[in-house]
Design a protein around this motif. Structure first.
Motif, PDB file in Angstrom:
ATOM      1  N   SER A  29       0.833  -1.209   0.000  1.00 38.09           N
ATOM      2  CA  SER A  29       0.000   0.000   0.000  1.00 38.09           C
ATOM      3  C   SER A  29       0.861   1.251   0.000  1.00 38.09           C
ATOM      4  O   SER A  29       0.550   2.236  -0.685  1.00 38.09           O
ATOM      5  N   ALA A  30       1.958   1.215   0.761  1.00 38.96           N
ATOM      6  CA  ALA A  30       2.861   2.373   0.802  1.00 38.96           C
ATOM      7  C   ALA A  30       3.500   2.595  -0.563  1.00 38.96           C
ATOM      8  O   ALA A  30       3.604   3.741  -1.026  1.00 38.96           O
ATOM      9  N   ALA A  31       3.929   1.509  -1.223  1.00 43.19           N
ATOM     10  CA  ALA A  31       4.567   1.632  -2.535  1.00 43.19           C
ATOM     11  C   ALA A  31       3.596   2.205  -3.563  1.00 43.19           C
ATOM     12  O   ALA A  31       3.953   3.101  -4.342  1.00 43.19           O
ATOM     13  N   VAL A  32       2.361   1.694  -3.573  1.00 43.81           N
ATOM     14  CA  VAL A  32       1.352   2.188  -4.516  1.00 43.81           C
ATOM     15  C   VAL A  32       1.055   3.655  -4.253  1.00 43.81           C
ATOM     16  O   VAL A  32       0.968   4.475  -5.187  1.00 43.81           O
ATOM     17  N   MET A  33       0.915   4.016  -2.981  1.00 43.48           N
ATOM     18  CA  MET A  33       0.581   5.399  -2.649  1.00 43.48           C
ATOM     19  C   MET A  33       1.710   6.353  -3.010  1.00 43.48           C
ATOM     20  O   MET A  33       1.459   7.470  -3.490  1.00 43.48           O
ATOM     21  N   VAL A  34       2.952   5.949  -2.824  1.00 39.67           N
ATOM     22  CA  VAL A  34       4.078   6.810  -3.193  1.00 39.67           C
ATOM     23  C   VAL A  34       4.064   7.087  -4.693  1.00 39.67           C
ATOM     24  O   VAL A  34       4.287   8.229  -5.133  1.00 39.67           O
ATOM     25  N   ILE A  35       3.786   6.066  -5.500  1.00 34.44           N
ATOM     26  CA  ILE A  35       3.684   6.256  -6.952  1.00 34.44           C
ATOM     27  C   ILE A  35       2.550   7.219  -7.287  1.00 34.44           C
ATOM     28  O   ILE A  35       2.701   8.131  -8.115  1.00 34.44           O
ATOM     29  N   MET A  36       1.403   7.053  -6.629  1.00 37.55           N
ATOM     30  CA  MET A  36       0.266   7.938  -6.868  1.00 37.55           C
ATOM     31  C   MET A  36       0.596   9.380  -6.484  1.00 37.55           C
ATOM     32  O   MET A  36       0.221  10.330  -7.183  1.00 37.55           O
ATOM     33  N   LEU A  37       1.304   9.553  -5.374  1.00 34.88           N
ATOM     34  CA  LEU A  37       1.675  10.898  -4.927  1.00 34.88           C
ATOM     35  C   LEU A  37       2.630  11.564  -5.917  1.00 34.88           C
ATOM     36  O   LEU A  37       2.515  12.773  -6.187  1.00 34.88           O
ATOM     37  N   LEU A  38       3.561  10.792  -6.452  1.00 36.19           N
ATOM     38  CA  LEU A  38       4.500  11.343  -7.435  1.00 36.19           C
ATOM     39  C   LEU A  38       3.764  11.815  -8.687  1.00 36.19           C
ATOM     40  O   LEU A  38       4.036  12.900  -9.211  1.00 36.19           O
ATOM     41  N   PRO A  59       5.592 -14.521  -1.323  1.00 35.86           N
ATOM     42  CA  PRO A  59       4.215 -14.754  -1.775  1.00 35.86           C
ATOM     43  C   PRO A  59       4.160 -14.918  -3.293  1.00 35.86           C
ATOM     44  O   PRO A  59       4.867 -14.212  -4.028  1.00 35.86           O
ATOM     45  N   PRO A  60       3.342 -15.840  -3.783  1.00 31.76           N
ATOM     46  CA  PRO A  60       3.304 -16.116  -5.227  1.00 31.76           C
ATOM     47  C   PRO A  60       2.753 -14.941  -6.017  1.00 31.76           C
ATOM     48  O   PRO A  60       1.959 -14.149  -5.521  1.00 31.76           O
ATOM     49  N   LEU A  61       3.207 -14.836  -7.260  1.00 33.83           N
ATOM     50  CA  LEU A  61       2.699 -13.817  -8.168  1.00 33.83           C
ATOM     51  C   LEU A  61       1.628 -14.418  -9.058  1.00 33.83           C
ATOM     52  O   LEU A  61       1.704 -15.589  -9.435  1.00 33.83           O
ATOM     53  N   PHE A  62       0.631 -13.600  -9.379  1.00 33.44           N
ATOM     54  CA  PHE A  62      -0.466 -14.061 -10.222  1.00 33.44           C
ATOM     55  C   PHE A  62      -0.553 -13.174 -11.469  1.00 33.44           C
ATOM     56  O   PHE A  62      -0.024 -12.066 -11.502  1.00 33.44           O
ATOM     57  N   LYS A  63      -1.226 -13.684 -12.455  1.00 38.07           N
ATOM     58  CA  LYS A  63      -1.420 -12.917 -13.679  1.00 38.07           C
ATOM     59  C   LYS A  63      -2.274 -11.695 -13.368  1.00 38.07           C
ATOM     60  O   LYS A  63      -3.383 -11.805 -12.842  1.00 38.07           O
ATOM     61  N   LEU A  64      -1.738 -10.517 -13.686  1.00 34.38           N
ATOM     62  CA  LEU A  64      -2.461  -9.285 -13.419  1.00 34.38           C
ATOM     63  C   LEU A  64      -3.582  -9.101 -14.434  1.00 34.38           C
ATOM     64  O   LEU A  64      -3.350  -9.091 -15.647  1.00 34.38           O
ATOM     65  N   GLY A  92       5.433 -10.172 -14.861  1.00 31.49           N
ATOM     66  CA  GLY A  92       6.863 -10.456 -14.892  1.00 31.49           C
ATOM     67  C   GLY A  92       7.740  -9.275 -14.529  1.00 31.49           C
ATOM     68  O   GLY A  92       8.962  -9.382 -14.549  1.00 31.49           O
ATOM     69  N   THR A  93       7.131  -8.140 -14.175  1.00 37.67           N
ATOM     70  CA  THR A  93       7.880  -6.960 -13.744  1.00 37.67           C
ATOM     71  C   THR A  93       7.696  -6.760 -12.234  1.00 37.67           C
ATOM     72  O   THR A  93       6.830  -7.396 -11.621  1.00 37.67           O
ATOM     73  N   PRO A  94       8.482  -5.876 -11.607  1.00 36.23           N
ATOM     74  CA  PRO A  94       8.296  -5.622 -10.165  1.00 36.23           C
ATOM     75  C   PRO A  94       6.885  -5.172  -9.805  1.00 36.23           C
ATOM     76  O   PRO A  94       6.426  -5.400  -8.679  1.00 36.23           O
ATOM     77  N   ILE A  95       6.175  -4.539 -10.742  1.00 41.42           N
ATOM     78  CA  ILE A  95       4.809  -4.091 -10.467  1.00 41.42           C
ATOM     79  C   ILE A  95       3.883  -5.271 -10.196  1.00 41.42           C
ATOM     80  O   ILE A  95       2.874  -5.137  -9.498  1.00 41.42           O
ATOM     81  N   ALA A  96       4.236  -6.444 -10.705  1.00 40.79           N
ATOM     82  CA  ALA A  96       3.417  -7.634 -10.485  1.00 40.79           C
ATOM     83  C   ALA A  96       3.361  -8.038  -9.016  1.00 40.79           C
ATOM     84  O   ALA A  96       2.534  -8.870  -8.625  1.00 40.79           O
TER      85      ALA A  96
END
Length: 540
Positions: free
Chosen positions: A191-200, A250-255, A328-332
């Motif tokens: 949540s912190a990572a997503v919010m920092v991107i949104m703030l930028l 934690p496993p990654l899933f198809k976005l 397949g990227t860090p955003i996943a």
């Protein structure tokens, strides 16, 4: 005097509404842990913070394997739950009381955030109710049991307030941005990572319309710098331990986002578990869009920004956005696109409360009717959840036996990567794993002690069902010896013939300890700075 009287009624009302919201938790003595959700994981994590200040590993949770979970999951806001667990003797009772307190805190923060922007009591109060009773928050708490996201949602409105103050409002109150984003980091990293991107992104969109640009940029830099200092206590251990250990994450899933039509349909149905924004947030969105289209020429830059932020985040949470390009990227790491519903919820409801509600004269009867409707809708959704035969769950009683069951819960997150899939081998006692030895195990929070008798006439290597991480400390008969990692991520130790005493433990690196001290001091200084103007005003 009138303001004081209103505040008393406001607090009492919030307490009553918090009790109503959490009433289903207390209605039955049992607590439902829905299958494939996170309740047991977070309860055992809570039990494991008893020694978090002295060791990165607790051996008395996660089935006694010594999982280094607290380094990778923020734990500071679990301390109130841990204290309640100790006071009541039941992790289940502690959990219920904890989220009663968190719901009340969410209402207070929500009210404060909108009132600070609008100076309108009705807008602030209705936002606090709509937000605290929102469907996605209810799904997170009652069904998914996602501690981190529920706690993070408490601070999202405060982040918006902090951004508002720095960019549009009183930039000398930059500390709200520091405090809120720091709280996000220490509750839920994603949540912190997503919010920092949104703030930028929001800052880039707003920078051209900012007045007093130099002063606001200074406040933004100051806020960001202090945030980094406060965050060091989590970031430094996270980076160090992630770098030196190969971990099961934690496993990654198809976005993939939901079809926008399905998203609205799920919301109108208001079904918990469908991961939608819910009917009340949807209605608020429609009203806000209609109002905005009629009055957009008279709205401030901030109101334009928060409106478009709400619309964009909603679109991002749907299939209209090409999420597949980020697989397949860090955003996943976000795992599920519907996680953005938390941000959609806060943005939509804040837009509604800041743009629409201050310009609507609502009587007390109308406000009470809206509140009653929201409460009844929430009860209806929870009733449907609890009576859904397709929802499989485990009943957790308030007895002390549940504490033991929770501590014995096995989970592989942040265990050594090669340990994944070896649950049965990990659960075997030392005498079964190793031949010709007799052992007696004593487990304490910070130390895993083994009294072992090697029946062979020569030294041998034994395997201990405790995870091996770098910087592990093993003492054999009081002397530090070298340990190594087995093929399944557990600990291998060379022991002599005959009787020996083994003690396995961990300690923090000096760099980690320094980061804790810097974060603690920075937080204390931040709080003192925040209190100083109020103290000065009181004294003079």
């Amino acid at each position: 005097m009138k303001k004081h009287f209103y505040n008393i009624w406001l607090i009492c009302g919030m307490i009553m509404l918090s009790i109503l919201y959490c009433l289903p938790l207390f209605y039955n003595q049992n607590l439902r842990a829905f299958n494939n959700q996170d309740l047991l994981f977070h309860l055992t994590r809570t039990i494991g913070i008893s020694n978090v200040l002295s060791s990165p590993v607790n051996f008395l949770n996660y089935a006694d394997h010594g999982t280094m979970a607290n380094t990778f999951y923020p734990w500071i806001f679990l301390f109130p739950l841990f204290i309640l667990y100790k006071l009541t003797g039941s992790i289940v009772i502690g959990y219920k009381l904890f989220f009663l307190i968190i719901t009340f805190a969410t209402m207070v923060i929500a009210y404060f955030s909108v009132h600070s922007i609008t100076k309108n009591r009705n807008s602030a109060f209705l936002f606090s109710v709509l937000y605290s009773f929102s469907l996605y928050r209810t799904t997170d708490l009652y069904y998914r049991s996602s501690f981190g996201e529920v706690l993070a949602m408490s601070f999202l409105p405060l982040v918006v307030l902090g951004f508002y103050q720095v960019i549009f409002g009183d930039y000398t109150k930059w500390y709200w941005l520091t405090l809120s984003v720091s709280a996000l980091l220490y509750t839920h990293l994603l949540s912190a990572a997503v919010m920092v991107i949104m703030l930028l992104v929001a800052f880039i969109c707003a920078v051209y319309s900012m007045n007093q640009l130099k002063q606001r940029l200074k406040s933004l830099v100051l806020s960001g710098t202090l945030f980094i200092l406060v965050a060091l206590g989590f970031i430094v251990p996270f980076i160090i331990r992630s770098h030196e250990n190969s971990l099961s994450v934690p496993p990654l899933f198809k976005l993939q986002g939901n079809n926008l039509g399905d998203l609205f349909l799920f919301s109108l149905n208001n079904n918990i578990g469908m991961n939608s924004i819910g009917i009340t947030t949807t209605v608020a969105l429609v009203i806000t869009i209609v109002y905005y289209l009629k009055h957009r020429a008279n709205l401030s830059n901030f109101k334009h920004l928060i409106f478009y932020s709400a619309i964009i985040v909603l679109i991002l949470s749907s299939s209209l956005f090409p999420w597949s390009i980020f697989n397949g990227t860090p955003i996943a790491q976000i795992q599920f696109v519907w996680r953005l519903n938390a941000f959609s919820t806060v943005m939509i409801l804040m837009a509604f409360s800041i743009i629409v509600l201050p310009n609507v004269n609502l009587s007390k009867g109308a406000i009470l009717s809206i509140v009653a409707f929201v409460v009844l809708i929430n009860f209806s959704s929870l009733n449907a959840l609890y009576n859904d035969p397709q929802k499989i769950f485990t009943n957790l009683t308030e007895s002390r036996s549940t504490n033991d069951m929770v501590a014995d819960y096995y989970h592989s997150d942040y265990s050594p990567k090669i340990a994944y899939g070896h649950k049965e081998q990990l659960s075997q006692p030392i005498d079964t794993i190793n031949k010709d030895i007799i052992s007696k195990v004593k487990i304490c929070p910070s130390t895993y002690t083994i009294g072992v008798n090697n029946l062979e006439k020569r030294s041998k290597r034994i395997t201990v069902p405790v995870y091996y991480y770098k910087n592990q400390i093993v003492k054999l008969n009081g002397s530090v010896v070298k340990s190594s990692e087995s093929s399944i991520g557990t600990t291998i130790i060379q022991i002599p013939s005959g009787k020996s005493n083994i003690a396995i433990s961990y300690k923090y690196y000096i760099a980690e300890k320094i980061s804790f001290i810097i974060s603690a001091l920075s937080t204390i200084l931040l709080v003192i700075y925040m209190m100083k103007p109020k103290y000065y005003k009181t004294m003079h």
